[in-house]
Design a protein around this motif. Structure first.
Motif, PDB file in Angstrom:
ATOM      1  N   SER A   7       0.751  -1.257  -0.008  1.00 45.44           N
ATOM      2  CA  SER A   7      -0.042   0.053   0.067  1.00 45.44           C
ATOM      3  C   SER A   7       0.841   1.277  -0.017  1.00 45.44           C
ATOM      4  O   SER A   7       0.538   2.380   0.306  1.00 45.44           O
ATOM      5  CB  SER A   7      -1.034   0.072   1.220  1.00 45.44           C
ATOM      6  N   ASP A  44       1.860   6.616   1.439  1.00 46.03           N
ATOM      7  CA  ASP A  44       0.749   5.579   1.559  1.00 46.03           C
ATOM      8  C   ASP A  44      -0.382   5.987   0.166  1.00 46.03           C
ATOM      9  O   ASP A  44      -0.577   7.013  -0.186  1.00 46.03           O
ATOM     10  CB  ASP A  44       0.061   5.915   2.906  1.00 46.03           C
ATOM     11  N   HIS A  46      -3.039   5.225  -0.234  1.00 47.12           N
ATOM     12  CA  HIS A  46      -4.419   5.743   0.377  1.00 47.12           C
ATOM     13  C   HIS A  46      -4.427   7.306   1.069  1.00 47.12           C
ATOM     14  O   HIS A  46      -5.491   7.857   1.176  1.00 47.12           O
ATOM     15  CB  HIS A  46      -4.916   4.921   1.717  1.00 47.12           C
ATOM     16  N   THR A  47      -3.289   7.939   0.818  1.00 56.85           N
ATOM     17  CA  THR A  47      -3.265   9.433   1.201  1.00 56.85           C
ATOM     18  C   THR A  47      -3.962  10.039   0.023  1.00 56.85           C
ATOM     19  O   THR A  47      -3.830   9.882  -1.209  1.00 56.85           O
ATOM     20  CB  THR A  47      -1.885   9.885   1.179  1.00 56.85           C
ATOM     21  N   THR A  48      -4.966  11.087   0.353  1.00 57.92           N
ATOM     22  CA  THR A  48      -5.328  12.019  -0.444  1.00 57.92           C
ATOM     23  C   THR A  48      -4.309  13.130  -1.163  1.00 57.92           C
ATOM     24  O   THR A  48      -3.294  13.243  -0.362  1.00 57.92           O
ATOM     25  CB  THR A  48      -6.622  12.612   0.070  1.00 57.92           C
ATOM     26  N   HIS A  80      -9.612  15.201  -3.099  1.00 57.49           N
ATOM     27  CA  HIS A  80     -10.024  14.372  -2.156  1.00 57.49           C
ATOM     28  C   HIS A  80      -9.642  12.959  -2.946  1.00 57.49           C
ATOM     29  O   HIS A  80      -9.876  11.702  -2.220  1.00 57.49           O
ATOM     30  CB  HIS A  80     -11.652  14.329  -1.950  1.00 57.49           C
ATOM     31  N   ARG A  81      -9.022  12.511  -4.082  1.00 54.02           N
ATOM     32  CA  ARG A  81      -8.606  11.703  -4.567  1.00 54.02           C
ATOM     33  C   ARG A  81      -7.511  11.098  -3.905  1.00 54.02           C
ATOM     34  O   ARG A  81      -6.522  11.801  -3.432  1.00 54.02           O
ATOM     35  CB  ARG A  81      -8.547  11.588  -6.052  1.00 54.02           C
ATOM     36  N   GLN A  82      -7.493   9.472  -3.916  1.00 54.20           N
ATOM     37  CA  GLN A  82      -6.373   9.122  -3.237  1.00 54.20           C
ATOM     38  C   GLN A  82      -5.254   8.873  -4.202  1.00 54.20           C
ATOM     39  O   GLN A  82      -5.429   8.750  -5.483  1.00 54.20           O
ATOM     40  CB  GLN A  82      -6.542   7.819  -2.608  1.00 54.20           C
TER      41      GLN A  82
END
Length: 276
Positions: free
Chosen positions: A27, A48, A50-52, A90-92
């Motif tokens: 990830s 990461d 998953h970070t925006t 707001h997208r990762q």
């Protein structure tokens, strides 16, 4: 209870051979970070997936001084003509499919940014505090006041002399040291003679004395120029273009007289079986 397949997958992950010093999480991604206002490439950073995009900007702002609101991020791909701009905050990060080693470039749209015009790299642009002579003279316990007091007590006082006194060692003036250095090893040199066989320390190098005296280009004092029997030297009898004696390359050397013993030293014959 954890399923059997999950336990097997976990066991295989833990026992699998590592490809580096430690296994990297699936990830995360390692990116090369560059900045439009900074000449040097920033360090590799791990992110990461998953970070925006907004979180990414906030993290990067601590490294480059660019405000997140003034920051535009681009993923550069060598195989693509156009960079990929990370637009929607707001997208990762994983949405843009980055890969290890890819370049993340920062564009700074703030003309007053801390990173603009070299302020973070050129220290000459930073104003430095300079104390005036008047302000320095009013300060107590300064080196200047200490030196003035010492000079009143001893007109020939120097910092070097002070250190020698504190260490309990005799102080010799620089001019006296220079004069002594010019005659260094003179006594040992008088015991040697040009043309005689010798053996030199270290390593018991044998050869013939070709020169005795001072050598321009080497520290002061007397030297002995030796032509070695073997290529154990560093020159051909010359130092910095000035010749003192002549011999083949790497057969000549200059050593201090105290390292030279004159005597009947025949050339070493490695094929002499009588010494076996």
């Amino acid at each position: 209870m954890v399923a059997t397949d999950d336990l097997r997958a976990l066991r295989e992950y833990v026992t699998a051979p590592s490809t580096g010093s430690q296994q990297q999480s699936e990830s995360t991604v390692v990116l090369h970070v560059t900045h439009c206002n900074l000449k040097l490439q920033m360090m590799e950073l791990r992110f990461d997936l998953h970070t925006t995009v907004r979180g990414l900007k906030e993290k990067l702002s601590t490294h480059c001084g660019t405000s997140p609101d003034a920051m535009e991020l681009q993923l550069l791909d060598k195989g693509e003509a156009e960079p990929v701009t990370l637009q929607t905050e707001h997208r990762q990060l994983g949405f843009f499919s980055p890969y290890d080693g890819q370049t993340l470039h920062i564009l700074d749209h703030d003309p007053h940014s801390l990173s603009a015009h070299g302020w973070l790299e050129d220290t000459s642009k930073v104003d430095k505090y300079v104390m005036s002579e008047e302000a320095y003279a009013k300060r107590e316990n300064t080196y200047k006041s200490f030196k003035e007091q010492k000079r009143k007590e001893d007109p020939e006082w120097t910092a070097e002399k002070e250190l020698c006194q504190r260490r309990g060692i005799p102080y010799v003036k620089p001019e006296a040291r220079k004069a002594a250095g010019e005659d260094e090893f003179a006594g040992e040199a008088e015991l040697l003679e040009v043309g005689q066989r010798c053996e030199c320390a270290p390593a018991s190098r044998r050869g013939t004395i070709r020169y005795i005296g001072k050598v321009e280009g080497l520290p002061g004092g007397h030297w002995v120029g030796v032509e070695y029997d073997e290529p154990l030297g560093k020159n051909d009898g010359s130092v910095k273009g000035k010749r003192f004696f002549k011999c083949s390359a790497n057969y000549g050397g200059f050593v201090r007289p105290d390292k030279v013993e004159m005597g009947d030293f025949p050339a070493i014959d490695e094929l002499d079986l009588d010494e076996l």
